[in-house]
Design an enzyme around this catalytic site. Structure first.
Site, PDB file in Angstrom:
ATOM      1  N   ASN A  52       0.831  -1.204   0.000  1.00 18.77           N
ATOM      2  CA  ASN A  52       0.000   0.000   0.000  1.00 18.77           C
ATOM      3  C   ASN A  52       0.868   1.259   0.000  1.00 18.77           C
ATOM      4  OD1 ASN A  52      -1.860  -2.003   2.120  1.00 18.77           O
ATOM      5  ND2 ASN A  52      -2.683  -1.310   0.172  1.00 18.77           N
ATOM      6  N   ASP A  58      -3.196  -0.141  11.487  1.00 17.93           N
ATOM      7  CA  ASP A  58      -3.320   1.175  10.849  1.00 17.93           C
ATOM      8  C   ASP A  58      -4.694   1.763  11.153  1.00 17.93           C
ATOM      9  OD1 ASP A  58      -2.534   3.400   9.431  1.00 17.93           O
ATOM     10  OD2 ASP A  58      -2.812   2.516   7.451  1.00 17.93           O
TER      11      ASP A  58
END
Length: 291
Positions: free
Chosen positions: A164, A218
């Site tokens: 990502n 996250d």
């Protein structure tokens, strides 16, 4: 072995960027109830003076909060084109002055920093942070394979949320993930929420990097709450069916993940149970203790 989350931004409406003592304690406690015995408090990109102020605040706040590993600066030393949900106006280059200021303010609490190694001054900054005992992660980057390897040679030893906010794993251009797979001393963070990374790649990453995958959440402030509008730093985030994106875009803005659910996603993807257990315990412990 203690379960640890190396990358977490908040929960229950509280962001580690600006929450008061009660909010920080509530967010950490929520994650401790959902599979993370200890969490790293991640801050999104902000001007250096604001980060200095917040790190100073957090040093005071977390002295009474159990389960805090330290502070992670996810920026502001990131690549603009790979900034994800970071405020573009906050991004800057890691000058010696900026690095020195953050190290001085973070003494005793700054444990981790994410840097894009291709931006001006980054390799020197990686060396300076690493020499000061701060874990350096490569992330939010346009770096190619060779530049990423150079970052690891300068002391980086972690990859922020693999796949990502970085170039993909291409068969002729392996990029940051390919570079990380080459280095036995590098750990790869993984957001296993079933949204950020496909289950097939979750399974493949564990197979390609045994004992080197660290599950992270996250998680942003919406974690533990329902759908709606929230903020991440200075940016508005819309959460729909638990999926947070910058308002008006499809850009993912962290997650609403908890560690217990990350474990479930990995097991459903076919990752062996012992490997999943290592990814939440012994692997992040090795990152933290430099082994």
């Amino acid at each position: 072995m203690e379960a640890m989350d190396l990358h977490c931004h908040g929960a229950l409406g509280h962001s580690f960027d600006d929450a008061d003592a009660a909010g920080v304690a509530a967010a950490v406690a929520y994650h401790r109830e959902h599979g993370s015995d200890a969490v790293m408090l991640s801050l999104v990109s902000a001007p250096v003076d604001r980060l200095v102020h917040r790190v100073t605040e957090l040093r005071r706040i977390v002295s009474d909060v159990p389960g805090v590993l330290g502070v992670h600066l996810e920026g502001p030393f990131l690549a603009p084109r790979r900034r994800g949900a970071h405020d573009p106006s906050a991004l800057t280059d890691p000058t010696p002055e900026a690095v020195g200021t953050l190290l001085a303010a973070g003494d005793g609490i700054l444990r981790q920093v994410t840097i894009a190694p291709e931006i001006p001054g980054a390799l020197a900054a990686i060396r300076a942070f690493a020499d000061a005992g701060v874990i350096v992660a490569v992330g939010h980057t346009e770096a190619d394979y060779a530049t990423t390897l150079e970052a690891f040679d300068h002391g980086a030893r972690l990859l922020t949320h693999a796949f990502n906010a970085m170039p993909g794993l291409h068969h002729r251009d392996p990029g940051p993930v390919g570079a990380a797979l080459e280095r036995d001393d590098v750990v790869l963070e993984l957001i296993a929420d079933g949204v950020h990374v496909h289950p097939a790649l979750i399974r493949a990453l564990f197979a390609a990097a045994p004992e080197r995958v660290a599950l992270v959440t996250d998680a942003m402030s919406a974690t533990g709450l329902g759908d709606g509008t929230y903020t991440l730093g200075e940016l508005a985030v819309e959460v729909t069916d638990g999926r947070p994106v910058l308002r008006g875009t499809e850009t993912l803005a962290g997650s609403t993940l908890t560690m217990d659910r990350a474990v479930e996603v990995c097991l459903r993807a076919g990752v062996p149970e012992d490997a999943v257990g290592e990814a939440v315990s012994t692997v992040p412990a090795r990152v933290l203790h430099g082994r």
